[in-house]
Design an enzyme around this catalytic site. Structure first.
Site, PDB file in Angstrom:
ATOM      1  N   ARG A 297       0.812  -1.338  -0.117  1.00  0.00           N
ATOM      2  CA  ARG A 297      -0.169  -0.178   0.150  1.00  0.00           C
ATOM      3  C   ARG A 297       0.952   1.203  -0.024  1.00  0.00           C
ATOM      4  O   ARG A 297       0.490   2.376  -0.519  1.00  0.00           O
ATOM      5  CB  ARG A 297      -1.005  -0.031   1.090  1.00  0.00           C
ATOM      6  N   TYR A 438      -6.396  -1.056  -6.497  1.00  0.00           N
ATOM      7  CA  TYR A 438      -5.835  -2.408  -5.862  1.00  0.00           C
ATOM      8  C   TYR A 438      -5.271  -2.081  -4.711  1.00  0.00           C
ATOM      9  O   TYR A 438      -4.904  -1.107  -4.455  1.00  0.00           O
ATOM     10  CB  TYR A 438      -4.777  -3.068  -7.035  1.00  0.00           C
ATOM     11  N   GLU A 439      -4.820  -3.331  -3.802  1.00  0.00           N
ATOM     12  CA  GLU A 439      -4.144  -3.177  -2.770  1.00  0.00           C
ATOM     13  C   GLU A 439      -5.243  -2.424  -1.629  1.00  0.00           C
ATOM     14  O   GLU A 439      -4.815  -1.870  -0.700  1.00  0.00           O
ATOM     15  CB  GLU A 439      -2.934  -2.631  -2.723  1.00  0.00           C
ATOM     16  N   GLY A 440      -6.544  -2.650  -2.010  1.00  0.00           N
ATOM     17  CA  GLY A 440      -7.345  -2.269  -1.103  1.00  0.00           C
ATOM     18  C   GLY A 440      -8.037  -0.683  -2.023  1.00  0.00           C
ATOM     19  O   GLY A 440      -7.514   0.325  -1.848  1.00  0.00           O
TER      20      GLY A 440
END
Length: 596
Positions: A297, A438-440
């Site tokens: 992140r 992506y990645e949350g």
């Protein structure tokens, strides 16, 4: 399409003046991270980005990765570039020296990551995922797994991935169905994962997957998830790739952008089952994976900064060359380059000022990560870790959202030509669009910020941050430079606004959770803008002093002017966000689903 030129001068300013590289080099283990070494790393990373990676950006976008009977083939030139990348030691820049890494500060790694993603975001995703996999294995793997896999991952001979998402689960990891059945000293995995970045390729001779799965007797929900290491090829006793494991890429996604980065659908166990090895403890996989997730992140936040910088360079260079129209103030002058038009200047300064704020914020957070790991004082380590925990969702969410906005503005600077692929402006917008997802997603980052980070310590970390910001506002107010004092009221007001909404958010999160979550993205973005203002205020104070001392006066004069633009034209957004948050979000919840 303009050539990428790394903004080394601004990077060096942020690293030395704002992130205090000199102080980092005094921490245990960082003694070699001198300013001279930092300069060498910056210059060589810039050369590699400009000369090797940037020329492959457009061709990779046009060609993309390809799935063949033998597996995924990277775009032309990527395998050769990756070999140069690994041979240059770049995969191990921040890696553990015990396993062949260089052990340099995260601050230096952050600057290099920015350059690689600016020059070729699709390529840079591969080492980004590898760094995350390496960290998860280093923290949670057994000694045997570390010895067998970490040296290969750190040196870049092999690459790592993270396998979380499944077709039915999306971001809801509680719904993961992939099974891992114990068999002697290993497990057999069966299941399918989607959206696996660089899940297969021909740039290295092995790919190491970190996979979330459930053992047969695991409890339901996230409490029953375990983490497994699943190699594409099972290593022989000498470490060379041996028997092919039962894991395959079955298709590639056709995407809006990052075409040269293969986004794979991975199938585990179509036959006898993919052999995997438990990483850490059973049913603790989600916690273990979050070691990797937080690393990813932070790097994705830097991606937002990186693609914004590339879009800005493209727009700036075009604006200097494109001759069109006359200045409104002149009735007799001829046509001028569009950079002379006031609205084009507004757009370019909107891009430039926010990029500088993003860079300062992201690099200072990288330095705080270093201090959280290496500072000899336990209280300082705890303070820095609390700040990193609080602000990593903001680095990821705010920087990636601005990356999209700035790339879009770059298209606008080009006018009609921005909509034409040949100029290159389109690609940056297409590539940037995935980063807030992506990645949350930004919503997930905001929910983490409000529901976990603020609540975990009663907003103590935020209170400490606000106090530090107020001291910077007082420095602006008291400064003798007539350009700085007018910035103080704007910055101080934004800090007060953030304090107001933090109090509201803490209360709402415990009593009206839906309203808190419905306003959480606004809160995250507001926090980002104020953190950007904090760093721009610090930069203005330092730049003013350096200019007064006769150091690189044009650069420092411009730095002050850019900070002023940020305070006057960007920071006022915080007041609108304050009003939006404090009015609550009942309206969003009152409308019946059938009315949408």
């Amino acid at each position: 399409m303009s050539t990428y030129i790394a903004p080394v001068r601004d990077m060096r300013f942020v690293m030395t003046e704002l992130a205090d590289l000199d102080a980092l080099s005094s921490l245990p283990g960082f003694e070699e991270a001198t300013p001279e070494l930092a300069d060498a790393v910056l210059e060589e990373a810039a050369r590699f980005a400009t000369e090797v990676l940037a020329p492959l950006n457009k061709t990779g976008d046009a060609q993309g990765a390809r799935l063949t009977d033998g597996g995924v083939i990277a775009a032309d030139g990527f395998a050769q570039a990756y070999r140069q990348f690994a041979e240059g030691g770049w995969t191990g820049l921040g890696g553990d020296p015990e396993f062949g890494g260089q052990g340099l500060p995260e601050l230096l790694h952050a600057a290099a990551v920015e350059m690689w993603n600016s020059s070729n975001m699709a390529f840079a995703l591969c080492p980004l995922l590898n760094a995350g996999a390496t960290e998860a294995l280093r923290h949670h793997g057994s000694d045997d797994l570390k010895q067998r896999y970490l040296p290969k991952l750190v040196c870049g001979a092999w690459t790592g991935t993270m396998n979380l998402t499944e077709p039915q689960a999306g971001s809801d990891l509680a719904a993961v169905r992939t099974k891992a059945v114990p068999e002697g000293d290993h497990y057999r995995l069966h299941g399918q994962k989607i959206f696996i970045t660089w899940g297969d390729h021909d740039m290295t001779d092995n790919v190491i997957h970190l996979v979330l799965a459930r053992t047969p007797d695991a409890p339901e929900g996230v409490r029953g998830i375990s983490l497994f290491l699943v190699p594409k090829f099972l290593p022989n006793a000498d470490g060379s790739p041996g028997q092919r494991n039962d894991v395959h890429c079955v298709s590639l996604e056709h995407k809006l952008g990052i075409h040269a980065s293969p986004t794979c659908v991975m199938s585990f166990g179509d036959k006898e089952g993919a052999i995997g090895y438990l990483v850490g403890q059973e049913n603790k996989g989600l916690a273990h994976m979050f070691t990797m997730m937080n690393e990813a992140r932070q790097k994705v936040g830097i991606q937002g900064l990186a693609i914004a910088e590339r879009a800005y360079q493209q727009a700036r260079d075009y604006a200097k060359e494109r001759v069109q129209g006359r200045l409104a103030a002149s009735r007799t002058g001829g046509a001028v380059a569009i950079i002379q038009h006031p609205d084009v200047r507004r757009m370019l300064l909107t891009m430039k000022s926010q990029i500088e704020a993003m860079r300062a914020f992201a690099y200072v957070m990288a330095a705080d990560m270093d201090r959280a790991h290496r500072h000899p004082d336990a209280a300082q380590r705890a303070l820095r870790q609390a700040r990193v925990d609080l602000l990593i969702p903001v680095v990821k969410g705010w920087c990636t959202e601005l990356g999209v906005d700035i790339a879009s503005l770059g298209v606008q600077v080009h006018g009609g030509m921005g909509f034409i692929e040949e100029t290159g402006a389109c690609q940056y917008l297409r590539d940037a669009r995935i980063a807030p997802i992506y990645e949350g997603t930004t919503g997930i980052q905001a929910a983490d910020l409000v529901g976990r980070k603020l609540a975990s310590d009663g907003a103590a970390a935020m209170s400490a941050l606000l106090a530090e910001m107020r001291s910077v506002a007082h420095e602006l107010e008291r400064n003798a430079d007539a350009r700085l004092a007018p910035m103080a009221p704007a910055f101080a007001a934004s800090v007060q606004a953030l304090e107001d909404v933090t109090k509201w958010m803490c209360s709402a999160a415990s009593t009206h959770v839906d309203e808190a979550l419905a306003s959480s993205v606004d809160f995250l973005m507001m926090t980002g803008y104020v953190c950007g203002g904090w760093q721009m205020a610090r930069a203005a104070l330092i730049a003013s002093a350096n200019e007064e001392a006769g150091e690189d006066q044009e650069f420092h004069r411009t730095k002050v002017a850019t900070a002023r633009f940020y305070m006057e034209k960007i920071l006022p957004k915080t007041h609108a966000l304050r009003e939006m948050i404090l009015r609550g979000a009942a309206g969003a919840m009152d409308i019946g689903i059938e009315q949408f």
